[in-house]
Design an enzyme around this catalytic site. Structure first.
Site, PDB file in Angstrom:
ATOM      1  N   ASN A   7      -8.028   3.950   8.588  1.00 54.93           N
ATOM      2  CA  ASN A   7      -7.478   2.792   9.285  1.00 54.93           C
ATOM      3  C   ASN A   7      -7.679   2.838  10.796  1.00 54.93           C
ATOM      4  O   ASN A   7      -7.713   1.807  11.445  1.00 54.93           O
ATOM      5  CB  ASN A   7      -5.991   2.644   8.961  1.00 54.93           C
ATOM      6  CG  ASN A   7      -5.239   3.950   9.046  1.00 54.93           C
ATOM      7  OD1 ASN A   7      -5.572   4.912   8.342  1.00 54.93           O
ATOM      8  ND2 ASN A   7      -4.260   4.019   9.908  1.00 54.93           N
ATOM      9  N   HIS A  55      -1.696  -7.663   2.484  1.00 57.99           N
ATOM     10  CA  HIS A  55      -1.654  -8.232   3.836  1.00 57.99           C
ATOM     11  C   HIS A  55      -2.820  -7.802   4.724  1.00 57.99           C
ATOM     12  O   HIS A  55      -2.945  -8.263   5.850  1.00 57.99           O
ATOM     13  CB  HIS A  55      -0.311  -7.943   4.522  1.00 57.99           C
ATOM     14  CG  HIS A  55      -0.097  -6.525   4.966  1.00 57.99           C
ATOM     15  ND1 HIS A  55      -0.221  -6.136   6.276  1.00 57.99           N
ATOM     16  CD2 HIS A  55       0.242  -5.419   4.273  1.00 57.99           C
ATOM     17  CE1 HIS A  55       0.045  -4.837   6.375  1.00 57.99           C
ATOM     18  NE2 HIS A  55       0.333  -4.377   5.180  1.00 57.99           N
ATOM     19  N   GLN A 114      -7.693  -0.162   3.400  1.00 57.25           N
ATOM     20  CA  GLN A 114      -8.538  -0.718   4.457  1.00 57.25           C
ATOM     21  C   GLN A 114      -9.908  -1.157   3.948  1.00 57.25           C
ATOM     22  O   GLN A 114     -10.546  -2.017   4.556  1.00 57.25           O
ATOM     23  CB  GLN A 114      -8.716   0.295   5.597  1.00 57.25           C
ATOM     24  CG  GLN A 114      -7.450   0.555   6.396  1.00 57.25           C
ATOM     25  CD  GLN A 114      -7.010  -0.634   7.253  1.00 57.25           C
ATOM     26  OE1 GLN A 114      -7.778  -1.549   7.536  1.00 57.25           O
ATOM     27  NE2 GLN A 114      -5.750  -0.627   7.652  1.00 57.25           N
ATOM     28  N   GLY A 118       0.819  -1.208   0.000  1.00 56.62           N
ATOM     29  CA  GLY A 118       0.000   0.000   0.000  1.00 56.62           C
ATOM     30  C   GLY A 118       0.852   1.258   0.000  1.00 56.62           C
ATOM     31  O   GLY A 118       0.532   2.244  -0.678  1.00 56.62           O
ATOM     32  N   THR A 119       1.927   1.240   0.756  1.00 56.79           N
ATOM     33  CA  THR A 119       2.780   2.424   0.858  1.00 56.79           C
ATOM     34  C   THR A 119       3.377   2.778  -0.502  1.00 56.79           C
ATOM     35  O   THR A 119       3.345   3.950  -0.918  1.00 56.79           O
ATOM     36  CB  THR A 119       3.913   2.177   1.880  1.00 56.79           C
ATOM     37  OG1 THR A 119       3.314   1.850   3.139  1.00 56.79           O
ATOM     38  CG2 THR A 119       4.796   3.397   2.036  1.00 56.79           C
ATOM     39  N   THR A 127      12.101  -7.685 -11.029  1.00 56.63           N
ATOM     40  CA  THR A 127      11.539  -9.011 -11.290  1.00 56.63           C
ATOM     41  C   THR A 127      10.335  -9.234 -10.376  1.00 56.63           C
ATOM     42  O   THR A 127      10.425  -9.034  -9.167  1.00 56.63           O
ATOM     43  CB  THR A 127      12.611 -10.086 -11.033  1.00 56.63           C
ATOM     44  OG1 THR A 127      13.721  -9.789 -11.879  1.00 56.63           O
ATOM     45  CG2 THR A 127      12.070 -11.475 -11.319  1.00 56.63           C
ATOM     46  N   CYS A 149       1.055   6.970  23.637  1.00 63.76           N
ATOM     47  CA  CYS A 149       1.956   6.298  24.565  1.00 63.76           C
ATOM     48  C   CYS A 149       2.356   4.909  24.118  1.00 63.76           C
ATOM     49  O   CYS A 149       3.256   4.321  24.682  1.00 63.76           O
ATOM     50  CB  CYS A 149       1.311   6.257  25.933  1.00 63.76           C
ATOM     51  SG  CYS A 149       0.891   7.904  26.494  1.00 63.76           S
ATOM     52  N   SER A 158      -3.612  -3.263  -0.808  1.00 63.02           N
ATOM     53  CA  SER A 158      -2.507  -3.999  -0.207  1.00 63.02           C
ATOM     54  C   SER A 158      -2.961  -5.409   0.147  1.00 63.02           C
ATOM     55  O   SER A 158      -4.094  -5.615   0.596  1.00 63.02           O
ATOM     56  CB  SER A 158      -2.047  -3.262   1.054  1.00 63.02           C
ATOM     57  OG  SER A 158      -1.024  -3.976   1.697  1.00 63.02           O
TER      58      SER A 158
END
Ligand SMILES: Cc1ncc(COP(=O)(O)O)c(C=O)c1O
Ligand code: FES
Lengths: 121, 380
Positions: B145, B195, B173, B71-72, B231, B319, B193
């Site tokens: 997301n 994954h 998403q 995705g990035t 490739t 945090c 994406s």
């Protein structure tokens, strides 16, 4: 950014939780870095901390360091307790992740504020 | 200890069927898809059919699909590939978009970040008013997301079309969880994406509408129609395509399952715990997202307690991550810092069960109670 066993223990089973209704000193400190907050209550007799309680709104490190700080301070003279710094607390917890070092300021600063409030009385 | 994974927006387990499908492509059909011999031909055929499968899942043509590393990269390719003039995006995009926009700003592009309302919704009117003579691209994510809010991209893409501006959407998403048809919609560029849909990590795609010209990021041999040299990752692409076809096949079943669990979780939490608020839009939201705000407690503490019970969630709180900045998404909703701190994201998946949600509902009230008991904010 994993926590040590000791941090997890003090986080899951924090010692000295609560408030002291007519405490000799109360210190509340907010963490400017993240907005979290800790209050420390102390009872003092003959210059020694005979009871100590805390409340924390914050991350796991904030809760664990507050718990450890109260353990370190209990039974100490006010001067000894004033000497407790964030590194002492972090060391006693077998270290903190670097991004979490600021969290340990919260408890030490709240303890110092409570002691100063008591001394000012 | 039994472990319960409720962080499917971060990533998903690869479906066993997907793994099975991929296996021969490591050891048997391992040819280079550019080679002329039979090994190459086999790999090439696999690549072609995968491209067709992913295209079908989007209502696209096969030659409009460019396989990428995720995705990035797809987001980078879309934005840097246009890479000039003025870009309009939203303030709640994934860092893959926001950091790329910052980079483009440093390299002479203008960028406008349109705000969102308290539900995380972009107002298409704001997008339209942001358009200038220089605007080349509008990029607004399909679903967020963190909070799961689904954007009105069906309106925004028409605005883009009316003004002759390209429209890109980050559908990482939403792909597999909402219906997407790039032909019916006026989408020029769309990132997905693998994954996030039970496929392997490190694979994704960019849909590029026929006739839309953008610059490649990666130069080399002429792979992927000249748009992405290197490739091809055939096992990954095979797995991605299988995951996409399963997502299409199971769409209705998945949606029913996820929505049921999500609503059970939200209602159960609201019933058993006071002072809880749902972040994001009530109805325009992904079927698997429940982002909940627990007053008086801090998100990382909540996350850590749940982790000790084997339950994996994520936090919008500063945090927990390496950075201490509060979530830019929750900030954009107009939340106060202490409310941002108390927010937890549950994202459900295909393999989650009702009994897992019941277990969460069993342990959560006690954890929240425990943290509130030590919170100086809880007031008595
Ligand atoms: C909305 C969104 N865009 C982009 C990405 C990045 O995708 P990838 O991890 O495949 O690079 C993610 C995943 O974290 C995402 O949620
Ligand atoms: S005290 Fe806020 S991050 Fe630790």
């Amino acid at each position: 950014m994993d926590y040590s066993e000791k941090v997890l223990d003090h986080f899951a089973n924090p010692r000295n939780i609560g408030e002291i209704s007519d405490a000799d000193g109360v210190g509340t400190v907010g963490n400017p870095t993240c907005g979290d907050m800790t209050t420390v209550y102390i009872r003092v007799k003959d210059g020694r901390i005979t009871d100590i309680k805390f409340k924390t709104f914050g991350c796991a490190a904030a809760i664990a360091t507050a718990s450890m700080t109260t353990e370190l301070a209990l039974g100490k003279t006010l001067d000894e307790a004033l000497a407790i710094g964030r590194n002492d607390v972090a060391d006693a917890l077998d270290g903190l992740p670097p991004v979490k070092m600021h969290c340990s300021n919260l408890a030490a600063d709240a303890l110092h504020a409570a002691i100063e409030a008591c001394m000012a009385k | 200890m039994k472990r319960i994974y409720l962080d499917h927006a971060a990533t998903t387990a690869v479906d066993r069927e997907v793994v099975q499908t991929m296996m021969p492509y490591f050891t048997e059909t391992y040819g280079n898809a550019s080679s002329l011999h039979s090994f190459g031909r086999d790999a090439r055929n696999a690549l072609h059919s995968s491209r067709q499968t992913v295209a079908d899942a989007l209502g696209a043509h096969a030659n409009e699909i460019i396989f990428t590393s995720g995705g990035t990269e797809s987001d980078n390719l879309a934005l840097k590939g246009v890479g000039k003039g003025h870009i309009i995006t939203s303030s709640i995009e994934h860092p893959a978009i926001l950091s790329t926009c910052k980079y483009l700003e440093d390299h002479g592009c203008g960028v406008t970040y349109v705000p969102v309302d308290s539900d995380g919704m972009v107002d298409p009117g704001d997008v339209e008013s942001a358009i200038t003579d220089d605007t080349t691209l509008i990029s607004v994510m399909h679903a967020n997301n963190e909070i799961g809010t689904i954007q009105p991209i069906g309106k925004i893409d028409s605005i883009a079309k009316d003004h002759g501006i390209l429209f890109h959407t980050d559908a990482v998403q939403s792909f597999g969880k909402t219906e997407i048809d790039v032909q019916k919609m006026n989408i020029d560029l769309l990132s997905i994406s693998s994954h996030k849909i039970y496929g392997p990590k490190g694979v994704g795609a960019l849909y590029i509408r026929k006739g839309v010209k953008i610059e490649p990021l990666i130069h080399g041999g002429g792979h992927e129609m000249g748009m992405r040299a290197s490739t091809e990752n055939i096992p990954g692409i095979i797995g991605f395509a299988k995951a996409a076809s399963l997502a299409v096949e199971r769409f209705e079943q998945d949606t029913r399952h996820l929505t049921g669990l999500r609503d059970m979780l939200i209602a159960g939490v609201m019933d058993s715990i006071d002072d809880v608020i749902l972040n994001g839009h009530l109805t325009e939201r992904l079927p698997n997202n429940a982002n909940l705000r627990f007053a008086f407690v801090e998100g990382e503490s909540l996350l850590m307690h749940l982790d000790m019970k084997g339950i994996a969630v994520s936090t919008g709180s500063a945090c927990s991550s390496a950075s201490l900045d509060p979530s830019h998404v929750l900030l954009a909703l107009g939340l106060a810092p202490e409310d941002i701190h108390g927010s937890i994201r549950f994202t459900l998946g295909r393999e989650n069960t009702e009994s897992e949600i019941k277990y969460v509902l069993e342990v959560l009230p006690e954890i929240v109670g425990k943290l509130r008991a030590i919170s100086p904010l809880a007031g008595g």
